[in-house]
Write an enzyme that holds these catalytic residues in place. Sequence first.
Site, PDB file in Angstrom:
ATOM      1  N   ASP A 110       0.926  -1.237   0.151  1.00  0.00           N
ATOM      2  CA  ASP A 110       0.073  -0.094   0.011  1.00  0.00           C
ATOM      3  C   ASP A 110       0.909   1.194  -0.062  1.00  0.00           C
ATOM      4  O   ASP A 110       1.907   1.494   0.861  1.00  0.00           O
ATOM      5  CB  ASP A 110      -0.999  -0.162   1.224  1.00  0.00           C
ATOM      6  CG  ASP A 110      -1.758   0.961   1.294  1.00  0.00           C
ATOM      7  OD1 ASP A 110      -1.937   1.832   0.540  1.00  0.00           O
ATOM      8  OD2 ASP A 110      -2.059   1.506   2.524  1.00  0.00           O
TER       9      ASP A 110
ATOM     10  N   ASP B 204      -1.549  -0.901  -3.875  1.00  0.00           N
ATOM     11  CA  ASP B 204      -1.773  -0.308  -5.079  1.00  0.00           C
ATOM     12  C   ASP B 204      -0.481  -0.292  -6.050  1.00  0.00           C
ATOM     13  O   ASP B 204       0.381  -1.044  -5.534  1.00  0.00           O
ATOM     14  CB  ASP B 204      -2.127   0.894  -4.770  1.00  0.00           C
ATOM     15  CG  ASP B 204      -1.408   1.595  -3.891  1.00  0.00           C
ATOM     16  OD1 ASP B 204       0.031   1.365  -3.936  1.00  0.00           O
ATOM     17  OD2 ASP B 204      -1.702   2.358  -2.732  1.00  0.00           O
TER      18      ASP B 204
ATOM     19  N   ASP C 179      -8.550 -15.732 -17.151  1.00  0.00           N
ATOM     20  CA  ASP C 179      -9.090 -16.257 -15.919  1.00  0.00           C
ATOM     21  C   ASP C 179     -10.343 -17.482 -16.408  1.00  0.00           C
ATOM     22  O   ASP C 179     -10.917 -17.395 -17.466  1.00  0.00           O
ATOM     23  CB  ASP C 179      -9.804 -14.913 -15.403  1.00  0.00           C
ATOM     24  CG  ASP C 179     -10.457 -15.507 -14.009  1.00  0.00           C
ATOM     25  OD1 ASP C 179      -9.881 -15.783 -13.201  1.00  0.00           O
ATOM     26  OD2 ASP C 179     -11.974 -15.473 -14.120  1.00  0.00           O
TER      27      ASP C 179
ATOM     28  N   GLU D 129      -5.751 -20.116 -17.043  1.00  0.00           N
ATOM     29  CA  GLU D 129      -6.146 -20.889 -15.715  1.00  0.00           C
ATOM     30  C   GLU D 129      -6.708 -22.224 -16.232  1.00  0.00           C
ATOM     31  O   GLU D 129      -7.987 -22.157 -16.409  1.00  0.00           O
ATOM     32  CB  GLU D 129      -7.005 -19.765 -14.970  1.00  0.00           C
ATOM     33  CG  GLU D 129      -7.082 -20.322 -13.535  1.00  0.00           C
ATOM     34  CD  GLU D 129      -8.313 -20.021 -12.647  1.00  0.00           C
ATOM     35  OE1 GLU D 129      -8.545 -20.156 -11.518  1.00  0.00           O
ATOM     36  OE2 GLU D 129      -9.241 -19.501 -13.361  1.00  0.00           O
TER      37      GLU D 129
HETATM   38  C1  NOJ Z   1     -10.600 -17.513 -11.062  1.00  0.00           C
HETATM   39  C2  NOJ Z   1      -9.909 -16.697 -10.237  1.00  0.00           C
HETATM   40  O1  NOJ Z   1      -8.423 -17.125 -10.023  1.00  0.00           O
HETATM   41  C3  NOJ Z   1     -10.499 -16.411  -8.958  1.00  0.00           C
HETATM   42  O2  NOJ Z   1     -10.117 -15.705  -8.077  1.00  0.00           O
HETATM   43  C4  NOJ Z   1     -12.162 -15.815  -9.290  1.00  0.00           C
HETATM   44  O3  NOJ Z   1     -12.664 -15.735  -8.328  1.00  0.00           O
HETATM   45  C5  NOJ Z   1     -12.743 -16.795 -10.430  1.00  0.00           C
HETATM   46  N1  NOJ Z   1     -11.736 -17.074 -11.355  1.00  0.00           N
HETATM   47  C6  NOJ Z   1     -13.848 -15.915 -10.944  1.00  0.00           C
HETATM   48  O4  NOJ Z   1     -13.394 -15.205 -11.899  1.00  0.00           O
END
Ligand code: NOJ
Length: 582
Positions: A60, A68, A239, A301
């Site tokens: 921070d 930030d 993601d 991911e």
């Molecule tokens: C995967 C992310 O790593 C997680 O933190 C998030 O809650 C979910 N996708 C939804 O975007």
Amino acid sequence: MRTLRFRSSAFLAFTLTVAAMGGPRHGSAALSQSPSAQDQSDVWWKHAVIYEIYPRSFQDSNGDGIGDLNGITSRLDHLKDLGVDMIWLSPIYPSPQVDFGYDISDYEAIDPQYGTMADFDRLLDEAKKRNIRICMDMVMNHTSDKHRWFIESASSRTNPKRDWYIWRDGKSPGQPPNNWLSTFGHSAWQYDPKTKQYYYHYFYIQQPDLNWRNPEVQKAMFGAVRFWLDKGVAGFRLDAVPTLFEDPSLKDEEVQPGTNKFGDPNESTSLQENLPEVHNVMRDLRKLIDSYPGNRVLIGETYLPNVQELYKWYGDDRHDELQLPMDMQVGFINKLDVAEFRKKITDAETKIGDNQPLFVFDNHDNPRLDYRYGDGKHNTEIERMLAAILFGSRATALMYYGDEIGMTTTIPTRVEDVKDPIGKTGWPKEKGRDGERTPMQWDTSKNAGFTTSDHPWLPVPPDYKTINVAVEKPKSDSLLSWYKRLIALRREVPALHSGKEMMLNTNDNHVLSWLRQTEGHPPVLIACNFTANPQTVSFNLAQDGVTGKHPSTLLKSPGARDPASLDKIQLPPFGVYIGEVK
Ligand code: NOJ
């Protein structure tokens, strides 16, 4: 014995129990080269150390208790010192912060909590000066319900953006279209009284899923991707990308016995994730990023059931999808089982063609390493060992902030302290993800140097007086020094930088060992004792074509000895030995 939490692809929470608990350095040159000018066989991301920053929790700079961008910039020297090549920034876009940034309300701006676009540009510049790239988190499956696209979509059934999201009639009055569940608990359908239809959300109610069957959605999202590529980011972490498409039949998922942590029936998720259509989008996205110079990279991911599924995310041997879908098989084994590690690493070496594996052991969605692998007595030794596997493998390495100092999982003890909404819905079976998101521990000062505020957004773990950067930095036997040394060896020693990998002593149930070999340089032997007892191992490398006979130590755990020969390498409990064979 204790119970652990781990999320799979669908973030399906399930429990499991474990036993009680100099060389060929890449650099600035690569930053400016175009794909055609750069040798793809040795492209930068194959050797990279990627460091995930959870921006709220890193540093921070303005005393509001929330990390930030300027805070991150002020800590870049730590990352440079550690040997980081690229930072993956968890989302910093404007967001109502229901899911702490994973609910985006504007893809082309910065959340004022984290700073301004000028702050971002400065971070990018300062990072570049240190040869550190920036990778953005791109959330393409859903937006925030406060994004203007959704606001428009929800405004009427005839709005031009209605079809940008997944709206359906209920099965019958008061009944959602089907039995699909949100991975964050309860029905995946939310009723909208205004337009009298339901919208689909795989994650929180405030995270409506986009309809990727509508070409306008892809166009708009790729516009955002271009925006950041134009700024000069090195790539994207995609993601929850297997959840982009849903089965259009909207048939019910199969109900299985039992209930999950939220009290919902257990169900399959096969109609809600990993549908083949997603690969068309990945190919288009790859074309887009490849149209930019500098070898930009796509990281996925990709929690997937097995390595065969993972292979598809590379575009098999066509290499036309992601360069680095995450391998969640190795790092989330969650128990120190030599045979299992050997098998999963061998799979990564042999079952994805000539693609590059990306190993990940930790992130902001799972309890930290101490919790998943520690035995309570040798946690630091175990963390050294896991780091040796991460950085001593041929895979690209992805680490999570704080792992380098051994930060611990600090789970809230009272539901009223929980910040992550799933911890409230699921309490006490699911306590949420706050435990792995606590502030970075920099020094022994107030709040570990994270913030001057009296109210950090999550509490600083009590162990910060001993577990922090300032205390560990000068100590040659600290975990931090171990990380630095490992990362430096990976850069400097040719076999560790780019050598092929071969498992050794494959019947040994105590010690995981492997060889890294590249032509014209001494091979490197790595041995990790997976047990709480000392172990002695011997190697016959002649059968693998190694002519050298003498181990020459590059790095060893505190307490390990320099071995006189390959016949007798002694390892202390959870000890590591790394040596060249000359
Ligand atoms: C995967 C992310 O790593 C997680 O933190 C998030 O809650 C979910 N996708 C939804 O975007």
